[in-house]
Design a protein around this motif. Structure first.
Motif, mmCIF file in Angstrom:
data_model
loop_
_atom_site.group_PDB
_atom_site.id
_atom_site.type_symbol
_atom_site.label_atom_id
_atom_site.label_comp_id
_atom_site.label_asym_id
_atom_site.label_seq_id
_atom_site.Cartn_x
_atom_site.Cartn_y
_atom_site.Cartn_z
ATOM 1 N N UNK A 12 0.840 -1.206 0.000
ATOM 2 C CA UNK A 12 0.000 0.000 0.000
ATOM 3 C C UNK A 12 0.869 1.248 0.000
ATOM 4 N N UNK A 13 1.829 1.323 0.923
ATOM 5 C CA UNK A 13 2.667 2.523 0.957
ATOM 6 C C UNK A 13 3.520 2.645 -0.300
ATOM 7 N N UNK A 14 3.917 1.514 -0.869
ATOM 8 C CA UNK A 14 4.701 1.579 -2.100
ATOM 9 C C UNK A 14 3.899 2.070 -3.282
ATOM 10 N N UNK A 15 2.593 1.841 -3.276
ATOM 11 C CA UNK A 15 1.749 2.248 -4.403
ATOM 12 C C UNK A 15 1.114 3.621 -4.218
ATOM 13 N N UNK A 16 1.218 4.218 -3.021
ATOM 14 C CA UNK A 16 0.615 5.543 -2.828
ATOM 15 C C UNK A 16 1.327 6.612 -3.650
ATOM 16 N N UNK A 17 2.598 6.375 -3.986
ATOM 17 C CA UNK A 17 3.356 7.410 -4.703
ATOM 18 C C UNK A 17 2.836 7.618 -6.117
ATOM 19 N N UNK A 18 2.470 6.545 -6.797
ATOM 20 C CA UNK A 18 1.914 6.702 -8.135
ATOM 21 C C UNK A 18 0.523 7.331 -8.053
ATOM 22 N N UNK A 39 -10.658 13.722 4.421
ATOM 23 C CA UNK A 39 -11.296 12.407 4.314
ATOM 24 C C UNK A 39 -10.644 11.406 5.265
ATOM 25 N N UNK A 40 -9.307 11.440 5.371
ATOM 26 C CA UNK A 40 -8.600 10.509 6.257
ATOM 27 C C UNK A 40 -8.976 10.764 7.713
ATOM 28 N N UNK A 41 -9.073 12.027 8.110
ATOM 29 C CA UNK A 41 -9.434 12.356 9.490
ATOM 30 C C UNK A 41 -10.836 11.870 9.814
ATOM 31 N N UNK A 42 -11.782 12.090 8.894
ATOM 32 C CA UNK A 42 -13.149 11.624 9.120
ATOM 33 C C UNK A 42 -13.178 10.104 9.268
ATOM 34 N N UNK A 221 -7.965 6.496 2.421
ATOM 35 C CA UNK A 221 -8.430 5.342 3.185
ATOM 36 C C UNK A 221 -7.368 4.264 3.314
ATOM 37 N N UNK A 222 -6.761 3.890 2.210
ATOM 38 C CA UNK A 222 -5.756 2.829 2.264
ATOM 39 C C UNK A 222 -4.408 3.361 2.739
ATOM 40 N N UNK A 223 -3.926 4.447 2.117
ATOM 41 C CA UNK A 223 -2.610 4.963 2.464
ATOM 42 C C UNK A 223 -2.526 5.591 3.836
#
Length: 296
Positions: A12-18, A39-42, A221-223
């Motif tokens: 997940x963290x590796x794919x957040x950059x793209x 959105x992440x905070x909510x 949500x994922x990252x």
């Protein structure tokens, strides 16, 4: 379970950059980062509330949360989003993976903890490897100025991340947990970003691009929630030192995706640089033995 958590964190963290690269264009960068952490905070507050762990943070801890908001959940990502305008997203991930170098320098500067010889050797290897990886772009007559600008912004973002780690560690020593400080830190980050957006006179644009919204949901949500929760769980199961190897491995995922979607070209010097950079991080952390339970 350990392997599942580890793979989830790395992938997940590796794919957040793209996904960051896919957000560039239709919306100002500052607005995109604002949307991401709103959105992440909510989502994080909802998750903690449903699980009966609403993050009540005493007034004494709000200062730490505000600093986290300024360093980790606004400035850090603004730097990396802007860096991705000038360099492939995978290269930004490699610079971020060198956070251990910045951590050692900041601990030396602010905590008086003199770095070990192992850290010095690993840091030197990391710096040399990063320069080798960037070298084809840095010496290019067409990309040189842009590559230097992107490298500087990525380094600034990594510095903010490292300082945020220092703030988090001090807050935890005062008795405030990560799951208390991080959600409120995101709230402070959103407030700062909103003020910055208004100061720049930018509009809260709502793009029609489906890929943009898919990237936003994935990052928020994922990252920012799922991978973060998986990483913290992994820290509790195998210890922070072993869990930290995720930061060594995810640049491989990021550069692989950058090769597929951004046309990043591997040259011999780039391959050597990547190998030296990864080895330098392994030297800093200490070579791993196994992903087993943490010793008592």
């Amino acid at each position: 379970m350990n392997l599942t958590l580890y793979l989830a964190t790395v992938l997940i963290w590796g794919s957040t950059w793209i996904a960051i690269a896919w957000q560039l264009g239709p919306v100002p960068i500052e607005v995109s980062v604002l949307y991401r952490f709103a959105l992440a905070a909510l989502a994080l507050f909802a998750l903690l509330t449903v699980s009966g762990k609403f993050p009540r943070l005493p007034r004494q801890g709000q200062g730490y949360a505000a600093l986290l908001g300024a360093l980790l959940f606004s400035t850090n990502f603004l730097c990396f989003y802007h860096a991705t305008q000038y360099i492939p997203s995978g290269l930004s991930a490699v610079v971020f993976a060198c956070a251990s170098i910045f951590n050692g320098l900041n601990l030396w500067l602010f905590e008086g903890q003199k770095p070990s010889r192992q850290w010095l050797h690993g840091s030197l290897m990391g710096l040399v490897g990063t320069l080798l990886l960037f070298w084809p772009s840095l010496v290019s007559s067409e990309l040189g100025a842009q590559a230097w600008k992107g490298l500087a912004l990525a380094c600034a973002g990594t510095l903010c991340f490292s300082l945020g780690n220092l703030v988090s560690a001090r807050g935890q020593r005062r008795g405030f947990t990560v799951l208390q400080m991080v959600p409120w830190g995101m709230v402070y980050g959103v407030v700062l970003l909103l003020g910055w957006v208004k100061l720049l006179g930018q509009d809260l644009v709502w793009p029609q691009d489906g890929r943009y919204w898919g990237a936003l949901l994935y990052l928020a949500l994922f990252g920012s929630v799922i991978a973060f929760t998986a990483y913290l769980t992994l820290v509790g199961r195998i210890g922070a030192s072993k869990a930290a190897y995720a930061t060594v491995l995810f640049p491989l995922v990021a550069l692989g995706l950058s090769t597929l979607f951004e046309g990043f070209v591997w040259q011999p010097v780039s391959m050597v640089g990547m190998a030296v950079c990864l080895l330098g991080n392994l030297v800093i952390f200490g070579l791993p033995r196994r992903l087993g339970p943490q010793a008592a």
